[in-house]
Design an enzyme around this catalytic site. Sequence first.
Site, PDB file in Angstrom:
ATOM      1  N   SER A   1     -15.210  -3.811 -10.455  1.00 56.21           N
ATOM      2  CA  SER A   1     -16.345  -3.156  -9.802  1.00 56.21           C
ATOM      3  C   SER A   1     -17.592  -3.373 -10.640  1.00 56.21           C
ATOM      4  O   SER A   1     -17.505  -3.550 -11.866  1.00 56.21           O
ATOM      5  CB  SER A   1     -16.066  -1.648  -9.696  1.00 56.21           C
ATOM      6  OG  SER A   1     -17.254  -0.944  -9.364  1.00 56.21           O
TER       7      SER A   1
ATOM      8  N   ASP B   1       0.871  -1.184   0.000  1.00 59.04           N
ATOM      9  CA  ASP B   1       0.000   0.000   0.000  1.00 59.04           C
ATOM     10  C   ASP B   1       0.899   1.223   0.000  1.00 59.04           C
ATOM     11  O   ASP B   1       2.134   1.098   0.108  1.00 59.04           O
ATOM     12  CB  ASP B   1      -0.936   0.009   1.226  1.00 59.04           C
ATOM     13  CG  ASP B   1      -2.253   0.753   0.954  1.00 59.04           C
ATOM     14  OD1 ASP B   1      -2.192   1.963   0.607  1.00 59.04           O
ATOM     15  OD2 ASP B   1      -3.323   0.143   1.080  1.00 59.04           O
TER      16      ASP B   1
ATOM     17  N   ASP C   1       3.819   2.591  -4.343  1.00 54.00           N
ATOM     18  CA  ASP C   1       2.735   3.164  -5.141  1.00 54.00           C
ATOM     19  C   ASP C   1       2.519   2.299  -6.385  1.00 54.00           C
ATOM     20  O   ASP C   1       3.432   2.158  -7.203  1.00 54.00           O
ATOM     21  CB  ASP C   1       3.155   4.595  -5.529  1.00 54.00           C
ATOM     22  CG  ASP C   1       2.082   5.332  -6.305  1.00 54.00           C
ATOM     23  OD1 ASP C   1       1.180   4.688  -6.856  1.00 54.00           O
ATOM     24  OD2 ASP C   1       2.177   6.579  -6.364  1.00 54.00           O
ATOM     25  N   VAL C   2       1.318   1.743  -6.534  1.00 54.09           N
ATOM     26  CA  VAL C   2       1.071   0.850  -7.680  1.00 54.09           C
ATOM     27  C   VAL C   2       1.068   1.596  -9.015  1.00 54.09           C
ATOM     28  O   VAL C   2       1.136   0.968 -10.066  1.00 54.09           O
ATOM     29  CB  VAL C   2      -0.251   0.046  -7.540  1.00 54.09           C
ATOM     30  CG1 VAL C   2      -0.275  -0.785  -6.271  1.00 54.09           C
ATOM     31  CG2 VAL C   2      -1.477   0.950  -7.635  1.00 54.09           C
TER      32      VAL C   2
ATOM     33  N   LYS D   1     -12.099   0.290 -14.492  1.00 55.36           N
ATOM     34  CA  LYS D   1     -12.530  -1.007 -13.965  1.00 55.36           C
ATOM     35  C   LYS D   1     -12.968  -1.946 -15.092  1.00 55.36           C
ATOM     36  O   LYS D   1     -12.808  -3.167 -14.992  1.00 55.36           O
ATOM     37  CB  LYS D   1     -13.660  -0.816 -12.951  1.00 55.36           C
ATOM     38  CG  LYS D   1     -13.202  -0.114 -11.662  1.00 55.36           C
ATOM     39  CD  LYS D   1     -12.186  -0.959 -10.916  1.00 55.36           C
ATOM     40  CE  LYS D   1     -11.836  -0.379  -9.562  1.00 55.36           C
ATOM     41  NZ  LYS D   1     -10.860  -1.221  -8.834  1.00 55.36           N
TER      42      LYS D   1
ATOM     43  N   THR E   1     -16.818   0.811   2.996  1.00 60.37           N
ATOM     44  CA  THR E   1     -15.405   1.122   3.258  1.00 60.37           C
ATOM     45  C   THR E   1     -15.227   2.638   3.201  1.00 60.37           C
ATOM     46  O   THR E   1     -16.151   3.369   2.830  1.00 60.37           O
ATOM     47  CB  THR E   1     -14.478   0.499   2.189  1.00 60.37           C
ATOM     48  OG1 THR E   1     -14.721   1.168   0.947  1.00 60.37           O
ATOM     49  CG2 THR E   1     -14.714  -0.990   2.019  1.00 60.37           C
ATOM     50  N   ASP E   2     -14.000   3.084   3.488  1.00 63.85           N
ATOM     51  CA  ASP E   2     -13.708   4.528   3.431  1.00 63.85           C
ATOM     52  C   ASP E   2     -14.058   5.120   2.072  1.00 63.85           C
ATOM     53  O   ASP E   2     -14.500   6.259   1.980  1.00 63.85           O
ATOM     54  CB  ASP E   2     -12.209   4.772   3.688  1.00 63.85           C
ATOM     55  CG  ASP E   2     -11.862   4.580   5.151  1.00 63.85           C
ATOM     56  OD1 ASP E   2     -12.798   4.387   5.954  1.00 63.85           O
ATOM     57  OD2 ASP E   2     -10.656   4.608   5.480  1.00 63.85           O
TER      58      ASP E   2
ATOM     59  N   TYR F   1     -13.477   6.148 -13.466  1.00 64.51           N
ATOM     60  CA  TYR F   1     -13.491   4.952 -12.607  1.00 64.51           C
ATOM     61  C   TYR F   1     -14.024   3.744 -13.376  1.00 64.51           C
ATOM     62  O   TYR F   1     -13.410   2.668 -13.401  1.00 64.51           O
ATOM     63  CB  TYR F   1     -14.348   5.236 -11.374  1.00 64.51           C
ATOM     64  CG  TYR F   1     -14.360   4.121 -10.353  1.00 64.51           C
ATOM     65  CD1 TYR F   1     -13.241   3.874  -9.558  1.00 64.51           C
ATOM     66  CD2 TYR F   1     -15.483   3.324 -10.170  1.00 64.51           C
ATOM     67  CE1 TYR F   1     -13.252   2.847  -8.613  1.00 64.51           C
ATOM     68  CE2 TYR F   1     -15.503   2.313  -9.229  1.00 64.51           C
ATOM     69  CZ  TYR F   1     -14.380   2.074  -8.452  1.00 64.51           C
ATOM     70  OH  TYR F   1     -14.399   1.061  -7.523  1.00 64.51           O
TER      71      TYR F   1
HETATM   72  N1  LIG Z   1     -16.079   0.024  -1.585  1.00 67.75           N
HETATM   73  C1  LIG Z   1     -16.810  -0.230  -2.653  1.00 67.75           C
HETATM   74  O1  LIG Z   1     -18.024  -0.001  -2.694  1.00 67.75           O
HETATM   75  C2  LIG Z   1     -16.163  -0.841  -3.875  1.00 67.75           C
HETATM   76  C3  LIG Z   1     -17.009  -1.316  -4.885  1.00 67.75           C
HETATM   77  C4  LIG Z   1     -16.428  -1.883  -6.020  1.00 67.75           C
HETATM   78  C5  LIG Z   1     -15.059  -1.966  -6.129  1.00 67.75           C
HETATM   79  N2  LIG Z   1     -14.265  -1.485  -5.116  1.00 67.75           N
HETATM   80  C6  LIG Z   1     -12.832  -1.587  -5.312  1.00 67.75           C
HETATM   81  O2  LIG Z   1     -12.282  -2.327  -4.252  1.00 67.75           O
HETATM   82  C7  LIG Z   1     -10.925  -1.943  -4.068  1.00 67.75           C
HETATM   83  C8  LIG Z   1     -10.684  -1.631  -2.606  1.00 67.75           C
HETATM   84  O3  LIG Z   1     -11.463  -0.484  -2.291  1.00 67.75           O
HETATM   85  P1  LIG Z   1     -11.966  -0.112  -0.819  1.00 67.75           P
HETATM   86  O4  LIG Z   1     -13.406   0.136  -0.932  1.00 67.75           O
HETATM   87  O5  LIG Z   1     -11.437  -1.086   0.167  1.00 67.75           O
HETATM   88  O6  LIG Z   1     -11.290   1.314  -0.695  1.00 67.75           O
HETATM   89  P2  LIG Z   1     -10.255   1.932   0.345  1.00 67.75           P
HETATM   90  O7  LIG Z   1     -10.121   3.349  -0.065  1.00 67.75           O
HETATM   91  O8  LIG Z   1     -10.700   1.623   1.725  1.00 67.75           O
HETATM   92  O9  LIG Z   1      -8.926   1.117   0.036  1.00 67.75           O
HETATM   93  C9  LIG Z   1      -8.157   1.332  -1.106  1.00 67.75           C
HETATM   94  C10 LIG Z   1      -6.706   1.126  -0.726  1.00 67.75           C
HETATM   95  O10 LIG Z   1      -5.903   1.329  -1.909  1.00 67.75           O
HETATM   96  C11 LIG Z   1      -4.766   2.064  -1.524  1.00 67.75           C
HETATM   97  N3  LIG Z   1      -4.214   2.792  -2.672  1.00 67.75           N
HETATM   98  C12 LIG Z   1      -4.800   3.794  -3.368  1.00 67.75           C
HETATM   99  N4  LIG Z   1      -3.957   4.256  -4.302  1.00 67.75           N
HETATM  100  C13 LIG Z   1      -2.827   3.514  -4.197  1.00 67.75           C
HETATM  101  C14 LIG Z   1      -1.598   3.527  -4.886  1.00 67.75           C
HETATM  102  N5  LIG Z   1      -1.367   4.402  -5.884  1.00 67.75           N
HETATM  103  N6  LIG Z   1      -0.646   2.629  -4.537  1.00 67.75           N
HETATM  104  C15 LIG Z   1      -0.871   1.739  -3.513  1.00 67.75           C
HETATM  105  N7  LIG Z   1      -2.024   1.696  -2.830  1.00 67.75           N
HETATM  106  C16 LIG Z   1      -2.994   2.581  -3.165  1.00 67.75           C
HETATM  107  C17 LIG Z   1      -5.282   3.042  -0.459  1.00 67.75           C
HETATM  108  O11 LIG Z   1      -4.216   3.566   0.321  1.00 67.75           O
HETATM  109  C18 LIG Z   1      -6.225   2.142   0.318  1.00 67.75           C
HETATM  110  O12 LIG Z   1      -5.568   1.486   1.391  1.00 67.75           O
HETATM  111  C19 LIG Z   1     -10.686  -0.752  -4.993  1.00 67.75           C
HETATM  112  O13 LIG Z   1     -10.048  -1.191  -6.185  1.00 67.75           O
HETATM  113  C20 LIG Z   1     -12.088  -0.277  -5.296  1.00 67.75           C
HETATM  114  O14 LIG Z   1     -12.163   0.391  -6.536  1.00 67.75           O
HETATM  115  C21 LIG Z   1     -14.778  -0.927  -3.997  1.00 67.75           C
END
Ligand SMILES: NC(=O)c1ccc[n+]([C@@H]2O[C@H](COP(=O)([O-])OP(=O)(O)OC[C@H]3O[C@@H](n4cnc5c(N)ncnc54)[C@H](O)[C@@H]3O)[C@@H](O)[C@H]2O)c1
Length: 260
Positions: free
Chosen positions: A142, A37, A63-64, A159, A190-191, A155
Amino acid sequence: MSNPAPPVAVVTGAAGGIGAAVSRCLLRDGHRLALVDRPGPALDRLAAEFRDAGHAVLAVGSDVSDPAAVARAAAEIDEEFGGFDKLVTCAGVGRIDPIEQTGDEVWTQTVAVNLTGTFWWCREAVPRMRARGGGTIVPVSSTTALVGLPGRAAYAASKAGVLGLARTLAVECAADGIRVVPICPGATRTDLVQQGYQRAADPAAAERAHAALQPIGRLSEPEEIAETIAFLCSSRAATITGATIIVDGGYTAGGPSWNT
Ligand SMILES: NC(=O)c1ccc[n+]([C@@H]2O[C@H](COP(=O)([O-])OP(=O)(O)OC[C@H]3O[C@@H](n4cnc5c(N)ncnc54)[C@H](O)[C@@H]3O)[C@@H](O)[C@H]2O)c1
């Protein structure tokens, strides 16, 4: 006969909601883990918690969206664990903007993290998994890749790209014993989504309205998405590859009804 070494999994976005929940499940299921992360206290706290519980974890602040950082991170994981068997790409960013307010920087950054970052990690993973006789990759996409929702141009495009990448790798790598199974979570508590509520005039009302849009009447919990990912990473899912797995409380199964 000695027991084989526990498998090694890499989780990107490990410090966030779904990534942290997946990490817990994979540790429970006997993996050694590289938590990737952005560097910061959230990553450090999670790694410390896991180490205190006796787990073999490596925290990689990386950083990814930076290809050199991805290559360095993969090399660091090689040094610690000698390669890896599973990859779950959870790192993601997203915001809601109408198309005309979606700036170049937002588009570029969203695609760089969600799609190109997934590509870079997959490109590191495939030769390592091939050398180990197989592996599993679960890219997190997503439901916005499947249905149109206003304000998600960058977004949703990123995705949807993840799904194309995953299907391609699934067929390209199947003969090497590598499974690639993209997952599409729906709204998950989530956040990422809760920050959206905070921007509304009435955050609590926004959260209730969002829940009411889901056929099951609530959002998924990160742990519920994580359990599906853990299953996909296990040998119980041995013949699942290339399929898009949707975990969305019924959201994409239908639309609003006019007679109720
Ligand atoms: N929460 C939802 O409703 C939802 C729905 C569909 C898909 N998703 C996907 O699920 C995945 C996880 O999301 P989440 O809801 O847990 O969100 P989150 O914001 O809680 O977690 C995302 C994590 O990715 C990390 N991150 C962001 N940019 C980064 C980078 N450049 N390099 C390394 N790490 C990085 C952040 O620091 C964070 O810890 C994401 O890909 C999101 O698009 C989430």
